[in-house]
Design an enzyme around this catalytic site. Structure first.
Site, PDB file in Angstrom:
ATOM      1  N   ARG A  63      -3.330   7.326  -5.330  1.00 14.78           N
ATOM      2  CA  ARG A  63      -4.502   6.767  -5.265  1.00 14.78           C
ATOM      3  C   ARG A  63      -5.727   6.585  -6.254  1.00 14.78           C
ATOM      4  NH1 ARG A  63      -5.992   5.380   0.170  1.00 14.78           N
ATOM      5  NH2 ARG A  63      -4.067   5.376   1.544  1.00 14.78           N
ATOM      6  N   ARG A 102     -11.924   4.808  -4.518  1.00 11.59           N
ATOM      7  CA  ARG A 102     -13.202   5.161  -4.188  1.00 11.59           C
ATOM      8  C   ARG A 102     -13.943   6.191  -4.653  1.00 11.59           C
ATOM      9  NH1 ARG A 102     -12.656   5.289   2.227  1.00 11.59           N
ATOM     10  NH2 ARG A 102     -10.956   6.136   1.377  1.00 11.59           N
ATOM     11  N   ARG A 160     -16.621  -2.661  -4.742  1.00 12.72           N
ATOM     12  CA  ARG A 160     -16.553  -2.861  -3.336  1.00 12.72           C
ATOM     13  C   ARG A 160     -17.861  -3.066  -2.524  1.00 12.72           C
ATOM     14  NH1 ARG A 160     -15.555  -2.867   0.635  1.00 12.72           N
ATOM     15  NH2 ARG A 160     -14.688  -1.150   1.676  1.00 12.72           N
ATOM     16  N   ASP A 209      -2.521  -2.490  -0.491  1.00 14.55           N
ATOM     17  CA  ASP A 209      -2.210  -1.375   0.802  1.00 14.55           C
ATOM     18  C   ASP A 209      -0.857  -1.631   1.211  1.00 14.55           C
ATOM     19  OD1 ASP A 209      -3.996   0.468   2.417  1.00 14.55           O
ATOM     20  OD2 ASP A 209      -2.933  -0.605   3.645  1.00 14.55           O
ATOM     21  N   TYR A 252       1.683   2.941  12.181  1.00 13.25           N
ATOM     22  CA  TYR A 252       0.513   2.305  12.398  1.00 13.25           C
ATOM     23  C   TYR A 252       0.961   0.739  13.174  1.00 13.25           C
ATOM     24  CZ  TYR A 252      -1.618   4.619   8.537  1.00 13.25           C
ATOM     25  OH  TYR A 252      -2.248   5.607   7.686  1.00 13.25           O
TER      26      TYR A 252
HETATM   27  O1  CP3 Z   1      -4.373   3.780  -6.527  1.00 14.76           O
HETATM   28  C1  CP3 Z   1      -3.927   3.587  -5.489  1.00 14.76           C
HETATM   29  O2  CP3 Z   1      -3.019   4.264  -5.078  1.00 14.76           O
HETATM   30  C2  CP3 Z   1      -4.667   2.433  -4.735  1.00 14.76           C
HETATM   31  C3  CP3 Z   1      -3.599   1.642  -3.984  1.00 14.76           C
HETATM   32  C4  CP3 Z   1      -3.391   2.156  -2.342  1.00 14.76           C
HETATM   33  C5  CP3 Z   1      -4.143   1.851  -1.303  1.00 14.76           C
HETATM   34  N1  CP3 Z   1      -3.534   2.151  -0.211  1.00 14.76           N
HETATM   35  C6  CP3 Z   1      -5.754   1.215  -1.448  1.00 14.76           C
HETATM   36  C7  CP3 Z   1      -6.711   1.786  -0.360  1.00 14.76           C
HETATM   37  C8  CP3 Z   1      -2.178   2.675  -2.149  1.00 14.76           C
HETATM   38  C9  CP3 Z   1      -0.774   3.062  -2.840  1.00 14.76           C
HETATM   39  C10 CP3 Z   1      -2.458   2.556  -0.451  1.00 14.76           C
HETATM   40  C11 CP3 Z   1      -1.111   3.373   0.274  1.00 14.76           C
HETATM   41  C12 CP3 Z   1      -1.671   3.583   1.476  1.00 14.76           C
HETATM   42  N2  CP3 Z   1      -2.365   2.825   2.513  1.00 14.76           N
HETATM   43  C13 CP3 Z   1      -0.852   4.532   2.272  1.00 14.76           C
HETATM   44  C14 CP3 Z   1       0.193   5.523   1.624  1.00 14.76           C
HETATM   45  C15 CP3 Z   1      -0.345   6.549   0.810  1.00 14.76           C
HETATM   46  C16 CP3 Z   1      -1.176   7.671   1.467  1.00 14.76           C
HETATM   47  O3  CP3 Z   1      -2.208   8.112   1.263  1.00 14.76           O
HETATM   48  O4  CP3 Z   1      -0.420   8.264   2.340  1.00 14.76           O
HETATM   49  C17 CP3 Z   1      -1.455   4.632   3.564  1.00 14.76           C
HETATM   50  C18 CP3 Z   1      -0.928   5.711   4.471  1.00 14.76           C
HETATM   51  C19 CP3 Z   1      -2.430   3.645   3.771  1.00 14.76           C
HETATM   52  C20 CP3 Z   1      -2.977   3.141   4.947  1.00 14.76           C
HETATM   53  C21 CP3 Z   1      -4.476   3.315   4.599  1.00 14.76           C
HETATM   54  N3  CP3 Z   1      -5.027   2.406   4.126  1.00 14.76           N
HETATM   55  C22 CP3 Z   1      -5.494   4.368   5.147  1.00 14.76           C
HETATM   56  C23 CP3 Z   1      -5.175   5.314   5.651  1.00 14.76           C
HETATM   57  C24 CP3 Z   1      -6.814   3.582   4.613  1.00 14.76           C
HETATM   58  C25 CP3 Z   1      -8.127   4.307   4.713  1.00 14.76           C
HETATM   59  C26 CP3 Z   1      -8.290   5.914   4.181  1.00 14.76           C
HETATM   60  C27 CP3 Z   1      -8.224   5.750   2.689  1.00 14.76           C
HETATM   61  O5  CP3 Z   1      -7.404   6.564   2.133  1.00 14.76           O
HETATM   62  O6  CP3 Z   1      -8.937   5.253   1.784  1.00 14.76           O
HETATM   63  C28 CP3 Z   1      -6.620   2.551   3.894  1.00 14.76           C
HETATM   64  C29 CP3 Z   1      -7.691   1.561   3.223  1.00 14.76           C
HETATM   65  C30 CP3 Z   1      -7.287   1.826   1.584  1.00 14.76           C
HETATM   66  N4  CP3 Z   1      -6.311   1.492   0.982  1.00 14.76           N
HETATM   67  C31 CP3 Z   1      -8.474   2.048   0.888  1.00 14.76           C
HETATM   68  C32 CP3 Z   1      -7.787   1.794  -0.529  1.00 14.76           C
HETATM   69  C33 CP3 Z   1      -8.678   2.127  -1.829  1.00 14.76           C
HETATM   70  C34 CP3 Z   1     -10.003   2.200   0.978  1.00 14.76           C
HETATM   71  C35 CP3 Z   1     -10.456   0.821   1.317  1.00 14.76           C
HETATM   72  C36 CP3 Z   1     -11.901   0.684   0.909  1.00 14.76           C
HETATM   73  O7  CP3 Z   1     -12.279   0.509  -0.239  1.00 14.76           O
HETATM   74  O8  CP3 Z   1     -12.970   0.614   1.905  1.00 14.76           O
END
Ligand code: CP3
Length: 357
Positions: free
Chosen positions: A40, A44, A53, A89, A164
């Site tokens: 990640r 953020r 964002r 994502d 999910y």
């Molecule tokens: O650098 C990176 O890794 C960014 C790319 C990325 C995102 N999601 C961006 C994101 C990656 C590789 C993911 C994978 C992802 N998404 C996973 C697997 C990795 C893990 O953490 O277990 C999972 C389970 C998700 C599902 C998901 N998407 C969740 C649980 C959330 C919200 C909570 C969170 O960790 O942010 C998201 C939204 C999301 N995906 C955001 C980002 C930057 C936040 C959205 C925002 O900016 O409001």
């Protein structure tokens, strides 16, 4: 490259001169420094991400190649990381398959999938048609990355996506998803197979567009006991990996809370196993054997330690990983949004200072 049908790990080929440290470590080749990237790393905790964002919602970011590429590159401008990961994502390809998903900020599925009819109605993913913006993002990132920094493409592992899709929203226990496995095992298998084929297509398309390694996120592996893991999650992962061998790039499988499942993946056809912070890397390496590299596994909370303390925690991870080639330094799960970017800078520099023997 043909799949290895014997199941025996292939002997590592010599790393070509100039191979980036991250790719060499994936192949268990010696490197001049320990490669490091951060799960990640685009997100953020970076003020520049939050600034973008504030103007653009998350989905629009993922669907606009110029913006997704910009966000992918943001952490690389701050830190000398050894790899980039595509900004997208795990739910993005499912949206491409017509599943209605919003982000709040975790993914929310409008009509959770609970019936055979819904599974039958899921189309197959055609990446060039359904998610062309992801492939375009891969091309733009490759063009913008510093020399020697490879790009990782990724997807959600089938069981994690099922969690999910069936539950409909993030959850601690994912009770509807787990009961679905027991109530409708055949429907669950069908859904997992469908997702495996879709993610195999998706990842192959990312590699064809320029991704230099491919990673599957099994964020909810820890929900399953070893029997259910072997029955449901693992066969679907094997199916994806078998199909991806032909892509000719390193394959990474990350398991969150997977300490009870390490032996189950020892013969998985993956090059690297990503490990969460709850496991000891020395123990994991022993269980996996010499045929796998490992990636991890600093607790994301450790970035809140005082600088001297953080070094001690990094030392502990490096000591547990040992000196044998085939360790990629990372966190054990995604970086927390309230992390100080300066702590990340200190972490990356310190990992690099410690030369690999
Ligand atoms: O650098 C990176 O890794 C960014 C790319 C990325 C995102 N999601 C961006 C994101 C990656 C590789 C993911 C994978 C992802 N998404 C996973 C697997 C990795 C893990 O953490 O277990 C999972 C389970 C998700 C599902 C998901 N998407 C969740 C649980 C959330 C919200 C909570 C969170 O960790 O942010 C998201 C939204 C999301 N995906 C955001 C980002 C930057 C936040 C959205 C925002 O900016 O409001």
């Amino acid at each position: 490259m043909a799949a290895d049908l014997s199941g025996a790990p292939a002997a590592p080929a010599a790393a070509a001169a100039g191979t980036p440290a991250f790719l060499a470590a994936c192949q268990r080749q010696p490197t001049s420094h320990r490669p490091v990237w951060i799960m990640r790393q685009a997100g953020r905790y970076l003020p520049e991400y939050r600034a973008l964002r504030a103007r653009v919602d998350f989905e629009a970011l993922t669907r606009t190649p110029e913006l997704a590429a910009e966000v992918t590159l943001q952490p690389l401008r701050r830190f000398p990381l050894d790899a980039a990961i595509l900004f997208s994502d795990i739910m993005t390809p499912l949206q491409g398959m017509g599943v209605e998903i919003t982000f709040a900020p975790g993914p929310v599925v409008r009509d959770p999938i609970r019936s055979e009819a819904q599974i039958e109605a899921l189309p197959q993913l055609v990446p060039q048609r359904d998610v062309p913006f992801v492939l375009k993002t891969v091309e733009l990132v490759r063009a913008g990355l510093p020399q020697g920094v490879p790009l990782i493409g990724f997807a959600g592992a089938p069981f994690t996506l099922l969690c999910y899709l069936v539950c409909g929203k993030p959850s601690k226990e994912f009770a509807p998803a787990r009961s679905f496995l027991y109530q409708q095992p055949q429907a669950a298998q069908r859904l997992l197979t469908h997702l495996a084929d879709a993610m195999a297509q998706y990842l192959a398309a990312q590699a064809a567009a320029g991704a230099q390694a491919l990673m599957l996120f099994e964020s909810w592996a820890g929900l399953l006991g070893p029997r259910e893991y072997r029955q449901f999650a693992l066969p679907a992962v094997r199916r994806v990996m078998a199909s991806l061998r032909a892509a000719g790039v390193p394959l990474i499988y990350y398991m969150n809370q997977g300490s009870a499942l390490t032996s189950a993946v020892a013969d998985l056809d993956a090059d690297v196993i990503g490990v969460d912070w709850r496991s000891d890397l020395a123990q994991v390496r022993k269980e996996l054997g010499a045929g796998k590299a490992v990636q991890g596994n600093l607790d994301p909370a450790a970035l809140f330690a005082a600088p001297q303390e953080l070094r001690r925690h990094v030392d502990a991870v490096l000591a547990a990983a040992g000196d044998a080639p085939g360790h990629i330094f990372n966190l054990g799960h995604g970086i927390w949004p309230d992390t100080d970017p300066d702590a990340v800078a200190r972490l990356v520099d310190y990992v690099h200072e410690r030369r690999q023997s």
